[in-house]
Design an enzyme around this catalytic site. Structure first.
Site, PDB file in Angstrom:
ATOM      1  N   ASP A  44       0.835  -1.212   0.000  1.00 47.99           N
ATOM      2  CA  ASP A  44       0.000   0.000   0.000  1.00 47.99           C
ATOM      3  C   ASP A  44       0.872   1.265   0.000  1.00 47.99           C
ATOM      4  OD1 ASP A  44       0.813  -0.230   2.619  1.00 47.99           O
ATOM      5  OD2 ASP A  44      -1.202  -0.235   3.489  1.00 47.99           O
ATOM      6  N   GLU A 114      -1.242  -5.981   8.461  1.00 43.71           N
ATOM      7  CA  GLU A 114      -0.433  -5.385   9.529  1.00 43.71           C
ATOM      8  C   GLU A 114      -0.983  -5.755  10.908  1.00 43.71           C
ATOM      9  OE1 GLU A 114       0.073  -1.155   9.072  1.00 43.71           O
ATOM     10  OE2 GLU A 114       0.932  -1.342   7.068  1.00 43.71           O
ATOM     11  N   GLU A 181       9.454  -4.380  10.323  1.00 40.52           N
ATOM     12  CA  GLU A 181       9.740  -3.029   9.831  1.00 40.52           C
ATOM     13  C   GLU A 181      10.254  -2.124  10.938  1.00 40.52           C
ATOM     14  OE1 GLU A 181       6.830  -1.227   7.242  1.00 40.52           O
ATOM     15  OE2 GLU A 181       7.874   0.706   7.268  1.00 40.52           O
TER      16      GLU A 181
HETATM   17  O1  KIV Z   1       3.528  -1.291   1.537  1.00 45.33           O
HETATM   18  C1  KIV Z   1       4.710  -1.667   1.561  1.00 45.33           C
HETATM   19  O2  KIV Z   1       5.533  -1.320   0.701  1.00 45.33           O
HETATM   20  C2  KIV Z   1       5.138  -2.531   2.663  1.00 45.33           C
HETATM   21  C3  KIV Z   1       6.587  -2.832   2.755  1.00 45.33           C
HETATM   22  C4  KIV Z   1       7.312  -1.634   3.257  1.00 45.33           C
HETATM   23  C5  KIV Z   1       6.869  -4.033   3.543  1.00 45.33           C
HETATM   24  O3  KIV Z   1       4.329  -2.926   3.449  1.00 45.33           O
HETATM   25 NA    NA Z   2       2.335  -1.860   3.359  1.00 49.01          NA
END
Ligand code: KIV
Ligand code: NA
Length: 258
Positions: A44, A114, A181
């Site tokens: 996202d 998440e 992250e």
């Molecule tokens: O949306 C994204 O790019 C992510 C990555 C940073 C893992 O969730």
């Molecule tokens: Na993401």
């Protein structure tokens, strides 16, 4: 041979680092796949290339539209799609509906969600039970930006213990891999050593089983990058120069030739 979730787990056992990047359209996906990227995430964070200030406004329809384009470009990599903010947190039914649409309508192999708090772990366990492969994501979770900001997570011993326990709970719920992250490197190392599923780090140090970055950061397309991103080329400069050269040639009537 196309990459599978099982393959990622074997690579962890063999200590072969997993290469992951994000993609948002056919052209980018096709280039990344041909260059040998193992896992392509329709993240996202494509918010960046759509001009949104955060990941929060992205809709499921936008993700489906872009993921379908990415699918047409991916032959080998494992393709994972983020479920956007509030398309899975409301209820188990909503999560199954959203994840189901991603798998059925785009042809992606997995979704990413998440959070590692108890209700999310329960939701993820149910998705896995009905046959939907899920990737977890703990540490900094940007969909919670208004609570967490974008700063490193796991600053205190207590916070580190919480993230560690969340990772364990997600593995037990059946995720095939977890994104870590923006957490301390030592915490990412402990989690990586403890779990049998692969960890994919972003801003989490060198000890994870694989690494992911946001492709618009790597290519120098983003207007700003997080401190842990590495910019491998500056496409903003390259594109600006090419467009300026074209404009000059058109205005000076040097292009096209007779
Ligand atoms: O949306 C994204 O790019 C992510 C990555 C940073 C893992 O969730
Ligand atoms: Na993401």
């Amino acid at each position: 041979m196309p990459v599978t979730t099982q393959q990622l787990i074997e690579w962890k056992q063999q200590r072969r680092s997993i290469v992951a990047l994000t993609a948002w359209n056919y052209a980018i996906a096709q280039l990344l796949d041909a260059a040998g990227v193992d896992l392509i995430l329709v993240g996202d964070t494509m918010a960046v290339v759509l001009g949104y200030p955060t990941t929060l406004p992205i809709t499921l329809e936008e993700m489906l539209h872009h993921a379908s384009a990415v699918r047409r470009g991916v032959k080998r990599a494992l393709m994972v799609v983020d479920l956007p903010f509030l398309t899975y947190q409301e209820s188990l039914q909503q999560a199954i509906h959203s994840a189901g649409r991603v798998l059925k309508e785009t042809g992606a192999q997995a979704v990413k969600m998440e959070g590692g708090y108890p209700i999310m772990v329960e939701t993820i366990a149910r998705l896995v039970q009905v046959g939907i492969p899920v990737m977890g994501h703990v540490g900094l979770t940007p969909q919670s930006i208004h609570q967490l900001g974008l700063k490193q997570q796991g600053k205190t011993q207590e916070a580190q213990e919480k993230i560690f326990q969340q990772a364990i709970a997600l593995e037990q719920a059946g995720v095939f891999s977890i994104v870590l992250e923006h957490i301390p490197s030592q915490l990412a190392k402990q989690i990586t050593n403890h779990l049998s599923i692969p960890t994919i780090g972003i801003g989490a140090g060198p000890h994870c089983d694989g690494q992911v970055l946001v492709t618009s950061d790597v290519l120098g397309l983003s207007e700003r990058q997080p401190p842990f991103a590495k910019i491998y080329t500056n496409l903003r400069e390259t594109i600006t120069k090419a467009v300026q050269d074209y404009a000059v040639e058109v205005r000076e009537q040097k292009f096209p030739k007779e």
